[in-house]
Enzyme design. Structure first.
Site, PDB file in Angstrom:
ATOM      1  N   GLY A  11      40.742  38.882  32.541  1.00 27.71           N
ATOM      2  CA  GLY A  11      39.353  39.281  32.730  1.00 27.71           C
ATOM      3  C   GLY A  11      38.463  38.048  32.766  1.00 27.71           C
ATOM      4  O   GLY A  11      38.918  36.918  32.584  1.00 27.71           O
ATOM      5  N   ASP A  12      37.182  38.266  33.019  1.00 29.21           N
ATOM      6  CA  ASP A  12      36.195  37.172  33.051  1.00 29.21           C
ATOM      7  C   ASP A  12      36.506  36.143  34.134  1.00 29.21           C
ATOM      8  O   ASP A  12      36.164  34.971  34.011  1.00 29.21           O
ATOM      9  CB  ASP A  12      36.108  36.464  31.680  1.00 29.21           C
ATOM     10  CG  ASP A  12      35.814  37.435  30.565  1.00 29.21           C
ATOM     11  OD1 ASP A  12      34.798  38.136  30.652  1.00 29.21           O
ATOM     12  OD2 ASP A  12      36.606  37.502  29.609  1.00 29.21           O
ATOM     13  N   GLU A  13      37.149  36.584  35.222  1.00 31.76           N
ATOM     14  CA  GLU A  13      37.515  35.635  36.281  1.00 31.76           C
ATOM     15  C   GLU A  13      36.345  35.317  37.216  1.00 31.76           C
ATOM     16  O   GLU A  13      36.444  34.388  38.028  1.00 31.76           O
ATOM     17  CB  GLU A  13      38.679  36.186  37.125  1.00 31.76           C
ATOM     18  CG  GLU A  13      39.963  36.406  36.367  1.00 31.76           C
ATOM     19  CD  GLU A  13      40.103  37.843  35.875  1.00 31.76           C
ATOM     20  OE1 GLU A  13      41.199  38.238  35.477  1.00 31.76           O
ATOM     21  OE2 GLU A  13      39.075  38.578  35.894  1.00 31.76           O
ATOM     22  N   ASN A  37      32.626  47.610  27.627  1.00 30.87           N
ATOM     23  CA  ASN A  37      33.268  46.636  26.752  1.00 30.87           C
ATOM     24  C   ASN A  37      33.487  45.286  27.417  1.00 30.87           C
ATOM     25  O   ASN A  37      34.057  44.377  26.820  1.00 30.87           O
ATOM     26  CB  ASN A  37      34.621  47.177  26.263  1.00 30.87           C
ATOM     27  CG  ASN A  37      35.531  47.602  27.392  1.00 30.87           C
ATOM     28  OD1 ASN A  37      35.077  48.204  28.360  1.00 30.87           O
ATOM     29  ND2 ASN A  37      36.804  47.327  27.276  1.00 30.87           N
ATOM     30  N   HIS A  40      29.954  41.849  34.038  1.00 32.22           N
ATOM     31  CA  HIS A  40      29.946  40.955  35.185  1.00 32.22           C
ATOM     32  C   HIS A  40      28.626  40.198  35.202  1.00 32.22           C
ATOM     33  O   HIS A  40      27.557  40.778  34.989  1.00 32.22           O
ATOM     34  CB  HIS A  40      30.110  41.742  36.487  1.00 32.22           C
ATOM     35  CG  HIS A  40      31.474  42.326  36.660  1.00 32.22           C
ATOM     36  ND1 HIS A  40      31.749  43.406  37.461  1.00 32.22           N
ATOM     37  CD2 HIS A  40      32.664  41.979  36.107  1.00 32.22           C
ATOM     38  CE1 HIS A  40      33.033  43.682  37.414  1.00 32.22           C
ATOM     39  NE2 HIS A  40      33.608  42.825  36.592  1.00 32.22           N
ATOM     40  N   LYS A 145      41.965  65.659  25.064  1.00 32.72           N
ATOM     41  CA  LYS A 145      41.091  66.735  25.529  1.00 32.72           C
ATOM     42  C   LYS A 145      40.054  67.123  24.480  1.00 32.72           C
ATOM     43  O   LYS A 145      39.701  68.291  24.314  1.00 32.72           O
ATOM     44  CB  LYS A 145      41.892  67.974  25.952  1.00 32.72           C
ATOM     45  CG  LYS A 145      42.599  67.857  27.301  1.00 32.72           C
ATOM     46  CD  LYS A 145      43.910  67.118  27.213  1.00 32.72           C
ATOM     47  CE  LYS A 145      44.957  67.968  26.524  1.00 32.72           C
ATOM     48  NZ  LYS A 145      46.269  67.276  26.465  1.00 32.72           N
ATOM     49  N   ALA A 305      30.387  38.073  28.537  1.00 28.60           N
ATOM     50  CA  ALA A 305      29.210  38.712  29.107  1.00 28.60           C
ATOM     51  C   ALA A 305      28.796  39.943  28.319  1.00 28.60           C
ATOM     52  O   ALA A 305      27.616  40.303  28.287  1.00 28.60           O
ATOM     53  CB  ALA A 305      29.479  39.091  30.566  1.00 28.60           C
ATOM     54  N   GLY A 420      29.733  26.781  42.703  1.00 27.99           N
ATOM     55  CA  GLY A 420      28.535  26.848  41.868  1.00 27.99           C
ATOM     56  C   GLY A 420      28.223  28.300  41.557  1.00 27.99           C
ATOM     57  O   GLY A 420      28.785  29.216  42.175  1.00 27.99           O
TER      58      GLY A 420
END
Length: 433
Positions: A11-13, A37, A40, A145, A305, A420
């Site tokens: 994650g966080d790529e 959770n 971006h 359920k 983030a 950048g």
């Protein structure tokens, strides 16, 4: 055209950056899994936006955004997120935001349970590193359920919905009061909370499956947005240090609401170095030592983030990335944050693992990943600012050599390279979308 944008690693790529770029030419951007959770980060002319639930396409006025069937949605958080970006001049209305009537509601007690259990595990030294936002408990109750879906908010006056609320609340009170010694919640308070959510969100709730199907059949350009990366997938990730949903591209049409549709493209996003938020095995942070890691963390602004937590960092990990690419089946690759490496005289890359001195042939989530020793190859740095580069040929030869080295190790062409944080700071190498 149906395109999924997915993370190859933990994650966080930098998926938000890529989705924002693709949204310029898209009609619809849909989130297909997860909750609030993770997030971006997108930088526009209006500044930096951190989005936890809203798709990155919300920053484009002509794009319709969807929160899909596979998501768990914290409605209080969503309301605050909508209000925050509206205050900065971004329109959010039922015209450009649609919520799946089949998406799961993250109920108020899910965050309570998450925090209580994480505290209990922390006392034993075995916490998962949860964001404490209730995601695991929302998904757990979905599969038991014992929660509501957004469509239920449209039927609160019906006996069947009220009976479900009573059943769910009785079960939850037994858990919270019996296991964690919490005060019981009242039905009246729960029903009132549901009515307040219905009052706010009813105009947004619809059958997004029908909406997406019609758009797909009429040739609209649809981008399906993932949260986190392959290593956090509940089935194929580094279990149990995963998210609670399927982060892989194969799940994207299903989670969005159009399970019968096939993807045309999968864009896999890689960062030019390795980062990780949360607990679990992460060999890259042991490659160069904490002093090197801290310099990289500061250079890249590596803080979560969603949580603000310092990210764990390390060199690019070819071993883990090969596994992530296989899981995602990506045909296009975007490499982000190449500019962060610009000040390094030498740049390390993890090209293999050893366990007890023996080379490990592949990344295996069932192996003893905590004990893996990274094998590092050093590459020459370019030691110059690349943020002004407008084309692949403008990059220093050492920067191009770094990207080409990764391509060889991954056996995959990299078509997009960001130079950048701003929207226009990227170069293309090869055929893009």
């Amino acid at each position: 055209m149906l395109t999924a944008v997915t993370g190859i690693n933990w994650g966080d790529e930098g998926k938000g950056r890529v989705i924002d770029l693709l949204a310029e030419h898209a009609d619809i951007v849909a989130r297909y899994q997860g909750g609030n959770n993770a997030g971006h980060t997108v930088v526009t002319e209006k500044g930096k936006f951190i989005l936890n639930l809203l798709p990155s396409g919300i920053l484009h006025p002509d794009v319709t955004c969807v929160l899909g069937t596979g998501m768990v949605i914290d409605l209080d958080h969503l309301a605050n997120e909508m209000q925050a970006i509206e205050a900065r001049g971004v329109e959010v209305s039922p015209k450009n935001l649609k919520l799946s009537d089949k998406a799961t509601i993250s109920m108020p007690w899910h965050k309570v349970q998450d925090g209580l259990e994480e505290d209990r595990l922390a006392q034993k030294g075995s916490a998962f590193g949860s964001t404490r936002r209730g995601i695991a408990y929302a998904y757990s109750d979905k599969y038991r359920k014992k929660t509501l879906r957004l469509g239920d908010l449209l039927h609160l006056d019906e006996k069947r919905t009220q009976n479900r609320l009573h059943m769910i609340l009785d079960s939850k009170n037994m858990e919270l009061a019996g296991c964690y010694h919490q005060e019981k919640m009242s039905y009246d308070a729960l029903l009132n909370w549901c009515k307040l959510q219905a009052e706010h969100f009813t105009p947004y709730i619809c059958d997004v499956g029908a909406f997406l199907q019609q758009a797909h059949d009429s040739g609209k350009r649809i981008v399906l947005e993932a949260q986190l990366g392959a290593m956090r997938d509940i089935d194929y990730g580094i279990f149990p240090f995963t998210s609670s949903s399927n982060t892989l591209a194969a799940y994207a049409p299903l989670g969005a609401g159009i399970p019968n549709c096939k993807l045309d493209h999968v864009v896999g996003v890689l960062k030019s170095y390795s980062t990780c938020v949360g607990a679990g095995p992460f060999a890259a942070e042991n490659a160069m030592g904490e002093e090197w890691n801290e310099k990289l963390r500061k250079a890249g602004g590596e803080y979560g983030a969603a949580t603000g937590r310092p990210r764990r960092v390390g060199p690019f990990d070819c071993v883990a990335s090969r596994y992530g690419l296989a899981c995602q089946g990506a045909d296009k690759i975007a490499l982000t944050k190449l500019d962060v490496l610009s000040s390094m005289k030498e740049i390390p890359v993890i090209t293999g693992y050893k366990l007890d001195g023996v080379k490990v042939p592949r990344f295996d989530t069932l192996s003893d990943l905590d004990r893996m020793e990274p094998v590092v190859t050093m590459l020459p740095g370019w030691n110059t600012d690349i943020s002004g580069c407008k084309s692949w040929d403008d990059l220093p030869k050492e920067a191009k050599a770094y990207v080409e080295f990764l391509e060889k190790e991954l056996n995959h062409e990299i078509q997009f390279v960001s130079t950048g944080a701003e929207r226009e700071k990227f170069v293309l190498k090869g055929e893009w979308l």
